[in-house]
Scaffold this active site. Structure first.
Site, mmCIF file in Angstrom:
data_model
loop_
_atom_site.group_PDB
_atom_site.id
_atom_site.type_symbol
_atom_site.label_atom_id
_atom_site.label_comp_id
_atom_site.label_asym_id
_atom_site.label_seq_id
_atom_site.Cartn_x
_atom_site.Cartn_y
_atom_site.Cartn_z
ATOM 1 N N GLY A 264 0.774 -1.243 0.000
ATOM 2 C CA GLY A 264 0.000 0.000 0.000
ATOM 3 C C GLY A 264 0.804 1.290 0.000
ATOM 4 N N GLU B 83 4.296 4.138 6.163
ATOM 5 C CA GLU B 83 3.063 3.337 6.105
ATOM 6 C C GLU B 83 1.987 4.178 5.407
ATOM 7 O OE1 GLU B 83 1.542 0.783 5.836
ATOM 8 O OE2 GLU B 83 0.852 -0.079 7.725
ATOM 9 N N ASP B 84 1.141 3.532 4.617
ATOM 10 C CA ASP B 84 0.066 4.252 3.927
ATOM 11 C C ASP B 84 -1.029 4.676 4.895
ATOM 12 O OD1 ASP B 84 -0.642 1.638 4.397
ATOM 13 O OD2 ASP B 84 -1.269 1.203 2.356
ATOM 14 N N ASP C 6 -4.615 1.742 10.888
ATOM 15 C CA ASP C 6 -6.021 1.460 11.185
ATOM 16 C C ASP C 6 -6.067 0.917 12.623
ATOM 17 O OD1 ASP C 6 -8.651 0.549 11.029
ATOM 18 O OD2 ASP C 6 -8.314 -0.891 9.453
ATOM 19 N N LYS D 129 -6.562 6.302 11.215
ATOM 20 C CA LYS D 129 -7.966 6.163 11.639
ATOM 21 C C LYS D 129 -7.990 6.104 13.165
ATOM 22 C CE LYS D 129 -9.604 3.399 7.695
ATOM 23 N NZ LYS D 129 -10.032 2.026 7.307
ATOM 24 N N PHE E 103 -13.783 2.506 4.876
ATOM 25 C CA PHE E 103 -12.863 1.800 3.988
ATOM 26 C C PHE E 103 -12.568 2.651 2.762
ATOM 27 C CE2 PHE E 103 -11.681 -1.196 0.643
ATOM 28 C CZ PHE E 103 -10.622 -1.820 1.272
ATOM 29 N N ASP F 192 -5.812 -0.692 -1.915
ATOM 30 C CA ASP F 192 -6.609 -1.530 -2.825
ATOM 31 C C ASP F 192 -7.895 -2.038 -2.196
ATOM 32 O OD1 ASP F 192 -5.268 -3.355 -0.981
ATOM 33 O OD2 ASP F 192 -6.004 -4.944 -2.288
ATOM 34 N N ARG G 90 -5.240 0.470 -6.609
ATOM 35 C CA ARG G 90 -3.950 1.016 -6.155
ATOM 36 C C ARG G 90 -3.438 2.132 -7.065
ATOM 37 N NH1 ARG G 90 -2.126 -2.334 -2.110
ATOM 38 N NH2 ARG G 90 -2.450 -4.562 -2.340
HETATM 39 P P1 5GP Z 1 -3.632 -2.092 10.666
HETATM 40 O O1 5GP Z 1 -2.665 -3.222 10.916
HETATM 41 O O2 5GP Z 1 -3.168 -0.753 11.230
HETATM 42 O O3 5GP Z 1 -5.035 -2.432 11.119
HETATM 43 O O4 5GP Z 1 -3.813 -1.945 9.118
HETATM 44 C C1 5GP Z 1 -2.781 -1.503 8.323
HETATM 45 C C2 5GP Z 1 -2.939 -1.981 6.904
HETATM 46 O O5 5GP Z 1 -4.280 -2.349 6.605
HETATM 47 C C3 5GP Z 1 -2.609 -0.861 5.936
HETATM 48 O O6 5GP Z 1 -1.254 -0.898 5.578
HETATM 49 C C4 5GP Z 1 -3.490 -1.154 4.762
HETATM 50 O O7 5GP Z 1 -2.832 -2.021 3.869
HETATM 51 C C5 5GP Z 1 -4.672 -1.876 5.352
HETATM 52 N N1 5GP Z 1 -5.809 -0.936 5.528
HETATM 53 C C6 5GP Z 1 -6.234 -0.346 6.668
HETATM 54 N N2 5GP Z 1 -7.298 0.429 6.448
HETATM 55 C C7 5GP Z 1 -7.549 0.345 5.113
HETATM 56 C C8 5GP Z 1 -8.530 0.957 4.255
HETATM 57 O O8 5GP Z 1 -9.403 1.739 4.633
HETATM 58 N N3 5GP Z 1 -8.439 0.611 2.928
HETATM 59 C C9 5GP Z 1 -7.508 -0.255 2.436
HETATM 60 N N4 5GP Z 1 -7.538 -0.484 1.126
HETATM 61 N N5 5GP Z 1 -6.590 -0.845 3.214
HETATM 62 C C10 5GP Z 1 -6.606 -0.530 4.538
#
Ligand code: 5GP
Length: 178
Positions: free
Chosen positions: A48, A102-103, A106, A134, A155, A162, A168
């Site tokens: 991402g 990091e993109d 969450d 978030k 989302f 993606d 992407r």
């Molecule tokens: P975490 O481990 O913080 O819950 O999630 C991190 C990863 O989940 C991000 O690098 C991303 O790839 C994916 N992710 C989290 N939220 C979203 C979202 O709203 N859309 C998409 N496409 N990917 C997300």
């Protein structure tokens, strides 16, 4: 409002590229200020963060190295709660300043896992840069050093992110239409 359809879902434009650029310029200015005189190694989380990394790194002024790591925690539009490593870091990080790119953060589990994996590597310090955050979903107990934008717990796709591998390549960011 501009919309895109990916697989079975429709997404509406929510963050235009101009806002993304502004957020990246703000992060780059902070990093340039905080790492004067150092040679940091940027660690980009695949897949991402590739677009964010490409735009951010062009604005970094000090000599820098770039490496990549790949974890997985997402299936479809939901975090599956467990993070596994698919491509690992093989660079020697001892005594280095590491800046994680990091993109989106969450739940925070992915960065949590990365921080655990980095612990035995005897870094000088680690900083985390995320384009998007978030806050409502975040369960981590670490500091996020650089945040481009805080967004609602929806989302999103585009700008590297993606939905089942599509989206992407979109220049702007789109939010799932309920
Ligand atoms: P975490 O481990 O913080 O819950 O999630 C991190 C990863 O989940 C991000 O690098 C991303 O790839 C994916 N992710 C989290 N939220 C979203 C979202 O709203 N859309 C998409 N496409 N990917 C997300």
């Amino acid at each position: 409002m501009k919309k895109v359809t990916l697989h079975d879902k429709t997404f509406a434009l929510s963050i235009p590229y101009s806002d993304i650029q502004q957020a990246i310029e703000k992060i780059a200015a902070q990093i340039n200020k905080d790492t004067v005189g150092e040679t940091p190694i940027f660690v980009c989380l695949l897949n991402g963060a590739f677009m964010f990394a490409a735009d951010l790194l062009k604005l970094i002024e000090m000599p820098a190295e770039v490496s990549f790591i790949k974890y997985s925690s997402y299936a479809g539009t939901q975090s599956v709660g467990e993070v596994s490593e698919l491509i690992g870091l093989n660079t020697d990080l001892k005594g280095r300043t590491v800046i994680v790119i990091e993109d989106i953060i969450d739940t925070g589990l992915t960065i949590n896992k990365l921080l655990k994996d980095l612990q035995p590597k005897e870094l000088k310090r680690v900083k985390i840069a995320t384009l998007l955050f978030k806050p409502e979903a975040f369960k981590g107990d670490y500091v996020i050093d650089y945040v481009g934008m805080s967004i609602p717990n929806d989302f999103i796709v585009g700008y590297g992110l993606d939905y089942n591998e599509l989206g992407r390549n979109l220049k702007d960011i789109y939010t799932l239409v309920q």
